[in-house]
Scaffold this motif. Structure first.
Motif, short mmCIF file in Angstrom:
data_model
loop_
_atom_site.label_atom_id
_atom_site.label_comp_id
_atom_site.label_asym_id
_atom_site.label_seq_id
_atom_site.Cartn_x
_atom_site.Cartn_y
_atom_site.Cartn_z
N ILE A 16 24.02 34.51 45.74
CA ILE A 16 23.26 35.57 46.03
C ILE A 16 22.39 35.02 47.21
CG2 ILE A 16 21.72 37.38 45.74
CD1 ILE A 16 23.43 38.24 43.39
N GLU A 17 21.53 33.95 46.68
CA GLU A 17 21.00 33.32 47.59
C GLU A 17 21.51 32.69 48.86
OE1 GLU A 17 17.61 29.76 47.59
OE2 GLU A 17 18.30 30.14 45.72
N HIS A 19 24.26 33.97 50.20
CA HIS A 19 24.32 35.20 50.98
C HIS A 19 23.12 35.30 51.92
CE1 HIS A 19 28.54 35.57 49.93
NE2 HIS A 19 28.25 35.79 48.72
N VAL A 42 15.57 34.88 44.06
CA VAL A 42 16.53 35.61 43.39
C VAL A 42 16.22 35.69 41.85
CG1 VAL A 42 18.99 35.95 43.05
CG2 VAL A 42 18.07 35.25 45.12
N THR A 63 17.05 46.75 44.06
CA THR A 63 17.74 45.59 44.55
C THR A 63 16.81 44.64 45.12
OG1 THR A 63 18.36 46.82 46.66
CG2 THR A 63 19.91 46.77 44.61
N ARG A 90 19.29 40.20 41.10
CA ARG A 90 20.87 39.91 40.91
C ARG A 90 21.50 41.32 40.39
NH1 ARG A 90 23.54 37.88 36.64
NH2 ARG A 90 25.54 36.81 37.08
N ILE A 93 21.76 44.36 42.25
CA ILE A 93 22.70 44.04 43.57
C ILE A 93 24.07 44.11 42.95
CG2 ILE A 93 23.58 42.17 44.93
CD1 ILE A 93 20.60 41.53 45.42
N TRP A 97 27.01 46.66 43.73
CA TRP A 97 28.21 46.15 44.52
C TRP A 97 29.49 46.73 43.60
CZ3 TRP A 97 30.48 41.34 42.11
CH2 TRP A 97 31.69 40.82 42.98
N LEU A 104 30.26 42.07 48.72
CA LEU A 104 29.02 41.59 48.40
C LEU A 104 28.04 40.77 49.51
CD1 LEU A 104 27.09 40.85 45.86
CD2 LEU A 104 28.26 38.83 45.43
N ASP A 105 28.58 40.10 50.11
CA ASP A 105 27.81 39.41 51.29
C ASP A 105 27.18 40.37 52.27
OD1 ASP A 105 30.44 40.13 52.44
OD2 ASP A 105 30.45 38.37 53.66
N VAL A 108 24.41 41.82 50.34
CA VAL A 108 23.06 41.15 50.18
C VAL A 108 22.54 41.00 51.58
CG1 VAL A 108 22.52 38.66 49.81
CG2 VAL A 108 24.03 39.75 48.30
#
Length: 136
Positions: A16-17, A19, A42, A63, A90, A93, A97, A104-105, A108
């Motif tokens: 996630i970070e 992205h 994150v 989120t 996370r 999110i 998702w 996902l990208d 984020v």
């Protein structure tokens, strides 16, 4: 395909970070140069204090959050303050998702840009325009 995809595991905080940082890297220079001192974190989920301050009942309902003073409100006389922070959560999110089916990208990026927008004091319309500017 990465190892998480192959194993069917939920994306990690590091993914996630990555992205979020890719989103920041695509920002126009006028924005990106003013984010150097903003800390990106994150975390699994928002803590009770953050949820209470925002009057949010459940951690999966948040989120991300920006903590700091927007650029336009800063002063040369500000001293001793913690650095501005963008927190991405996370679990929330991942829940969104799964519920929405949004890539996902993209999700984020949306959350990251929304929180960056708060740093700059942007309106929702301005945030949407910024999101369009960094879209692949």
């Amino acid at each position: 395909m990465n190892a998480q995809d192959a194993l069917g595991e939920a994306p990690s905080a590091a993914a996630i970070e990555a992205h979020a940082r890719a989103t920041i890297a695509r920002l126009p220079d006028a924005f990106r140069v003013h984010l150097g001192d903003v800390v990106l974190l994150v975390e699994e989920e928002a803590d009770e204090e953050t949820l209470a301050a925002l009057d949010i009942d459940h951690p999966l309902d948040l989120t991300g959050v920006y903590v700091g003073r927007p650029v336009g409100e800063k002063s040369a006389f500000d001293t001793g303050a913690l650095p501005d922070r963008i927190h991405l959560y996370r679990q929330a999110i991942l829940a969104e998702w799964c519920e929405t089916g949004v890539r996902l990208d993209d999700l984020v990026a949306h959350v990251t840009i929304h929180e960056i927008g708060h740093h700059f004091g942007l309106s929702d319309a301005d945030m949407h325009a910024l999101e369009e500017a960094v879209a692949d």
